[in-house]
Design an enzyme around this catalytic site. Structure first.
Site, short mmCIF file in Angstrom:
data_model
loop_
_atom_site.label_atom_id
_atom_site.label_comp_id
_atom_site.label_asym_id
_atom_site.label_seq_id
_atom_site.Cartn_x
_atom_site.Cartn_y
_atom_site.Cartn_z
N ASP A 7 22.53 8.73 3.94
CA ASP A 7 21.30 7.93 4.00
C ASP A 7 21.57 6.69 4.86
OD1 ASP A 7 18.64 7.12 3.43
OD2 ASP A 7 19.38 5.74 1.91
N SER A 8 20.50 6.13 5.38
CA SER A 8 20.65 4.92 6.19
C SER A 8 21.19 3.76 5.34
CB SER A 8 19.31 4.53 6.79
OG SER A 8 18.36 4.36 5.75
N GLU A 155 16.71 -2.90 -0.87
CA GLU A 155 18.11 -3.12 -0.47
C GLU A 155 18.55 -4.56 -0.77
OE1 GLU A 155 20.50 -1.04 1.36
OE2 GLU A 155 19.27 0.74 1.09
N CYS A 185 10.27 8.41 1.40
CA CYS A 185 11.46 7.63 1.70
C CYS A 185 12.36 7.71 0.47
CB CYS A 185 11.07 6.17 1.98
SG CYS A 185 12.49 5.08 2.20
N HIS A 187 14.30 5.76 -0.82
CA HIS A 187 14.39 4.56 -1.66
C HIS A 187 13.25 4.46 -2.68
CE1 HIS A 187 17.00 3.34 1.64
NE2 HIS A 187 17.32 2.25 1.01
#
Ligand code: DGL
Length: 266
Positions: A7-8, A155, A185, A187
């Site tokens: 994941d990013s 984040e 997404c 997240h």
């Protein structure tokens, strides 16, 4: 050989947690590119390069299969990785994304055919969700809303500021009479309760926290040649490209329990 997840940032830990619970016997490596998150507002070329770096790293760590647990990377880079990079570099390995499973689930759940998608700018601009949904249900109406502020909030451990932002993002979708909402997404499952509270329980909310493990299980059943190569020691390693002061706390929230993170360089 192992199952890799990329994941990013840290959002893919939610998917990883789901996989460890549903399919605990395998060995996993998670890689979150926390040094370069967010990807969502970057150019397609940059998203491709970052994603290829990460996939290459995981394949170099003996992963038979890599799941790109990032919608932005799945939307903007996956096809090129599968078509150009993988056949040359690792023809017997597999790289899968998270977008098609969510599209399939949405089509299964919708009754009125009005499907909403919230996602990063990059995912929305790629039109990958409307494309995949229309392959499955050509007459579906897909309404997308870019929600670029949500990943930075998550984040940075700042969910308490989410309420007015969510109200703003969700209003245009509610006006379209959607009956299904894709959290496009990795997240966003962390915001599921806040979102469901705002849109009511008549709208189905599709999150990748739960659906990816079922889809992977199904994939492994259909591909015994891949499944047989996977080792079964019930291990997992969690890697990130940066360890900021808040990383451990955010990772704990997303993973559901304290985590041990290792920092690596790409
Ligand atoms: N995790 C990414 C996704 O699923 C979004 C985060 C980012 O913008 O990098 O789209």
């Amino acid at each position: 050989m192992k199952i890799g997840l990329f994941d990013s940032g840290l959002g893919g830990l939610i998917v990883t947690h789901g996989l460890l619970r549903a399919l605990p016997k395998y060995d996993y490596i998670y890689l979150g590119d926390t040094a370069r998150v967010p990807y969502g507002n970057r150019s397609q070329e940059m998203i491709y390069q970052f994603t290829r770096d990460a996939v290459e790293y995981l394949l170099g760590q003996d992963c038979q299969l890599v799941i790109v647990a990032c919608n932005t990377a799945s939307a903007q880079a996956l096809r090129r990785i599968q078509q150009e990079y993988l056949p040359q570099a690792y023809p017997d390995r597999r790289v899968l994304g998270v977008l098609i499973p969510a599209a399939e689930e949405a089509v299964k759940q919708t009754k009125n055919g009005n499907i909403g998608v919230i996602a990063t700018q990059g995912t929305v601009q790629s039109d990958a969700y409307p494309r995949e949904i229309h392959k499955l249900q050509p007459d579906a109406n897909v309404f997308q809303q870019a929600t670029p502020l949500l990943v930075p909030l998550i984040e940075n451990d700042s969910l308490k500021y989410a309420a007015p932002i969510l109200d703003d993002y969700l209003a245009p979708l509610l006006a379209k009479n959607i009956d299904t909402l894709i959290l496009g997404c990795t997240h966003y499952p962390l915001l599921k309760q806040q979102i469901q509270a705002r849109i009511g329980d008549k709208i189905a909310v599709i999150g990748q926290d739960t659906i990816i493990s079922a889809k992977l299980n199904d994939y492994l059943r259909r591909h015994p040649e891949i499944e047989q190569k996977l080792t079964r020691h019930e291990t997992h390693r969690l890697l990130t490209t940066d360890l900021a002061p808040s990383t451990g706390e955010v990772a704990k929230q997303l993973f559901g329990r304290p985590v041990q993170l290792e920092k690596i360089a790409l």
